[in-house]
Design an enzyme around this catalytic site. Sequence first.
Site, PDB file in Angstrom:
ATOM      1  N   ASN A   1       2.439  -5.322  -3.068  1.00 12.94           N
ATOM      2  CA  ASN A   1       0.800  -5.494  -2.838  1.00 12.94           C
ATOM      3  C   ASN A   1       0.145  -4.354  -2.670  1.00 12.94           C
ATOM      4  O   ASN A   1       0.530  -3.298  -1.844  1.00 12.94           O
ATOM      5  CB  ASN A   1       0.843  -6.371  -1.596  1.00 12.94           C
TER       6      ASN A   1
ATOM      7  N   ASP B   1     -11.942 -10.961  -0.992  1.00 11.63           N
ATOM      8  CA  ASP B   1     -13.232 -11.066  -0.342  1.00 11.63           C
ATOM      9  C   ASP B   1     -14.206 -10.129  -1.219  1.00 11.63           C
ATOM     10  O   ASP B   1     -13.868  -9.206  -1.976  1.00 11.63           O
ATOM     11  CB  ASP B   1     -13.117 -10.788   1.137  1.00 11.63           C
TER      12      ASP B   1
ATOM     13  N   HIS C   1     -10.356  -6.651  -2.293  1.00 11.94           N
ATOM     14  CA  HIS C   1     -11.432  -6.404  -1.353  1.00 11.94           C
ATOM     15  C   HIS C   1     -12.310  -5.787  -2.192  1.00 11.94           C
ATOM     16  O   HIS C   1     -12.192  -4.451  -2.201  1.00 11.94           O
ATOM     17  CB  HIS C   1     -11.120  -5.702  -0.016  1.00 11.94           C
TER      18      HIS C   1
ATOM     19  N   GLU D   1      -5.872 -11.041  -1.188  1.00 12.50           N
ATOM     20  CA  GLU D   1      -6.668 -10.765  -0.073  1.00 12.50           C
ATOM     21  C   GLU D   1      -8.340 -10.769  -0.605  1.00 12.50           C
ATOM     22  O   GLU D   1      -8.877  -9.889  -0.199  1.00 12.50           O
ATOM     23  CB  GLU D   1      -6.134  -9.506   0.426  1.00 12.50           C
TER      24      GLU D   1
ATOM     25  N   GLU E   1       0.709  -1.261  -0.048  1.00  8.32           N
ATOM     26  CA  GLU E   1      -0.150  -0.094  -0.002  1.00  8.32           C
ATOM     27  C   GLU E   1       0.844   1.359   0.183  1.00  8.32           C
ATOM     28  O   GLU E   1       0.605   2.283   0.767  1.00  8.32           O
ATOM     29  CB  GLU E   1      -0.903   0.073   1.232  1.00  8.32           C
TER      30      GLU E   1
HETATM   31  C1  XIL Z   1      -6.574  -6.749   8.304  1.00  7.85           C
HETATM   32  C2  XIL Z   1      -6.862  -7.896   9.162  1.00  7.85           C
HETATM   33  O1  XIL Z   1      -7.850  -8.816   8.280  1.00  7.85           O
HETATM   34  C3  XIL Z   1      -7.463  -7.395  10.317  1.00  7.85           C
HETATM   35  O2  XIL Z   1      -7.548  -8.595  11.366  1.00  7.85           O
HETATM   36  C4  XIL Z   1      -6.754  -6.376  11.173  1.00  7.85           C
HETATM   37  O3  XIL Z   1      -7.347  -5.874  12.416  1.00  7.85           O
HETATM   38  C5  XIL Z   1      -6.385  -5.277  10.092  1.00  7.85           C
HETATM   39  O4  XIL Z   1      -5.698  -5.788   8.828  1.00  7.85           O
HETATM   40  N1  XIL Z   1      -4.981  -5.213   3.646  1.00  7.85           N
HETATM   41  C6  XIL Z   1      -4.011  -5.779   4.106  1.00  7.85           C
HETATM   42  C7  XIL Z   1      -4.145  -6.902   5.337  1.00  7.85           C
HETATM   43  O5  XIL Z   1      -2.996  -5.933   3.687  1.00  7.85           O
HETATM   44  O6  XIL Z   1      -3.223  -6.917   6.202  1.00  7.85           O
HETATM   45  C8  XIL Z   1      -5.299  -6.252   6.237  1.00  7.85           C
HETATM   46  O7  XIL Z   1      -5.839  -7.230   6.972  1.00  7.85           O
HETATM   47  C9  XIL Z   1      -6.644  -6.043   5.241  1.00  7.85           C
HETATM   48  C10 XIL Z   1      -6.270  -5.010   4.053  1.00  7.85           C
END
Ligand code: XIL
Length: 380
Positions: A224, A291, A260, A289, A181
């Site tokens: 990432n 979802d 996400h 990641e 990020e």
């Molecule tokens: C999130 C976790 O899922 C949570 O449990 C935590 O509180 C915050 O981080 N991007 C990322 C991940 O790279 O590390 C994040 O994970 C979600 C967004």
Amino acid sequence: MNKILKALVTSCTLIGLVACGSGNTNIPEAHYSNDGLQLDEPLTEYSQVTVTSLKEGADLPIGVAVPAGGASNSIFVSEERKNIVLQHFSQVSAENIMKMDALHPSQGNFNFDAADELVNFAANNGLSVHGHVLVWHSQTAGWMESFSGSKVEWIDMMENHVTQIATHFSGRLQSWDVVNEAFLENGEYRDDGSIWYQNIGAEFIERAFTTARSADANAELYYNDYNLSSSEPKIDAVVAMVKDFQARNIPIDGVGFQMHIGADSPSADTIKAHFQKVVDLGIKVKITELDIRMNAANNDDALTPDIAERQKERYYEVVSAYLETVPAAQRGGITIWGITDADSWIINLYDQPDWPLLFNSELEAKPALQGVADAIADNQ
Ligand code: XIL
């Protein structure tokens, strides 16, 4: 849920989510709210989930982010979660325990116990591990936030962090998210909130990659970020960075698309076009990641069969977009960000009901799981 139904559901889950219903209905299931409470609705029909193992027959890593360490839903506490991981996935990412604050809680003191437990569990069960994450502006350690020093001292501090951790896990990880990020949606570097950019400047990124490669010659190194499948300025900035790295021999093996995403956007065409930009660079594309939020408008309080079906189609669409666009040799894999809906970080983030993942809060497979399986079967 009455006891007979509960027993049926449980046994169906245990025997591997094979079809336990008839016709086009799955086992009779009640509706669940996010906290797992049964809602006052009739028994209803989700489309059948027949896949017995997502990873079986998949020629790419199929990963899942797992809670571990002291988390109440840790796979080392919840036998059911652990079994889901073993049954369906070939790779794990640590949801939290390999972040900066967890591994390096005070300067020079590293806490590898929980991460080693996870990495050993993976090795003992034939799973690979994607390391998450070496350098990020979020979930840094408190001592890092209050570190004061010259630019050179900041570089030393960051590089030492990367060296110690990447060396510790060297030879045991498939890949690392080296930097997470670093860009904003407009394609500019993230400044506000990033101690790394503020104290080192943009060169913190390439330094992290070079340092990681020196410490671990074999792990694949990823940049990432989120919204890479939707924001054009952001993906273009990452592509420009990779081209610059390639021209100057800074090591980078892939780009991680967090993904996400929502039920309707970005479109499959946009997702494919953004994957293609990285494919064209000749490096790997990994969905790191995934979802899928189904209730962004907050109109629903339960996962209805209609929502479950739309989610199944959306998972199918996204996984198909990946497999259609990314050639086999450039597939870093697909990782789902969490095991059950009840565990999903999306719930805390938006503080409203949602069902973003492949298993419900009762640990039962959702149609979404079948959507992923079907996409793999149809497109590989
Ligand atoms: C999130 C976790 O899922 C949570 O449990 C935590 O509180 C915050 O981080 N991007 C990322 C991940 O790279 O590390 C994040 O994970 C979600 C967004």
